[in-house]
Design an enzyme around this catalytic site. Structure first.
Site, PDB file in Angstrom:
ATOM      1  CE  LYS A 269      -1.594   0.053  11.827  1.00 24.87           C
ATOM      2  NZ  LYS A 269      -0.285  -0.597  11.859  1.00 24.87           N
TER       3      LYS A 269
ATOM      4  CB  SER B 288       2.900  -0.966   5.327  1.00 26.60           C
ATOM      5  OG  SER B 288       3.465  -2.255   5.333  1.00 26.60           O
TER       6      SER B 288
ATOM      7  CG  HIS C 234       7.260  -6.187   5.500  1.00 21.26           C
ATOM      8  ND1 HIS C 234       6.224  -5.467   4.961  1.00 21.26           N
ATOM      9  CD2 HIS C 234       7.513  -5.645   6.715  1.00 21.26           C
ATOM     10  CE1 HIS C 234       5.858  -4.529   5.815  1.00 21.26           C
ATOM     11  NE2 HIS C 234       6.629  -4.607   6.888  1.00 21.26           N
TER      12      HIS C 234
ATOM     13  NE  ARG D 162      11.366   1.178   8.416  1.00 25.71           N
ATOM     14  CZ  ARG D 162      10.178   1.708   8.542  1.00 25.71           C
ATOM     15  NH1 ARG D 162       9.430   1.895   7.499  1.00 25.71           N
ATOM     16  NH2 ARG D 162       9.709   2.075   9.715  1.00 25.71           N
TER      17      ARG D 162
END
Length: 168
Positions: A40, A127, A16, A89
């Site tokens: 979440k 993460s 990040h 990614r």
């Protein structure tokens, strides 16, 4: 031009930070915007994440850190930003992010999405990967800034792992 880099950043990783640094080279101001997603379950609170990001980006003069609710495009309009930054990614990221970019374009045609390919050394990093490694007692020191690694170890009630030595 102002750009928004939205995400949950739970926790923020070196990947990040790489995207933020590169975004800072492209835009006058980058707002790292932490989404407040009540549905979440997060490892860190919004306030903790904001503090972690501020500490991790203090070397960047054109970064602002904030949180927001709702749609990223609406937040971008509120901040008079013209760009959303998204990191990519792998191919599956591209498919998901392209769909989101097209959807955002239908909501706010004036907001552009800029994709930044992650640097090779972070292409595997997320993460979720960091949290999974930590929960099983692995070291995350090479994946997140040191102050965040310490926070992660505290969350999992672990001390910093010792390196595994090759034994013959």
């Amino acid at each position: 031009m102002i750009a928004i880099y939205p995400g949950s950043f739970d926790p923020i990783t070196l990947g990040h930070i790489d995207i933020i640094e590169r975004g800072c080279n492209l835009f006058e101001k980058v707002i790292v915007a932490v989404l407040r997603n009540q549905s979440k379950t997060s490892l860190f609170t919004i306030e903790q994440r904001l503090n972690q990001i501020c500490h991790s980006t203090k070397h960047l003069l054109n970064v602002e850190v904030a949180s927001f609710d709702g749609l990223a495009v609406n937040y971008a309009k509120m901040q008079q930003a013209k760009v959303l930054i998204r990191g990519l990614r792998v191919l599956s990221d591209f498919e998901k992010e392209l769909q989101m970019a097209h959807t955002n374009k239908t909501l706010s045609p004036e907001i552009e999405t800029v994709f930044l390919a992650t640097s090779n050394e972070y292409s595997f990093l997320s993460s979720s990967v960091v949290k999974e490694i930590a929960v099983f007692g692995g070291s995350v020191d090479h994946l997140v800034p040191q102050h965040i690694a310490i926070d992660i170890y505290k969350c999992y009630d672990k001390t910093q792992p010792k390196p595994i030595l090759n034994q013959r």
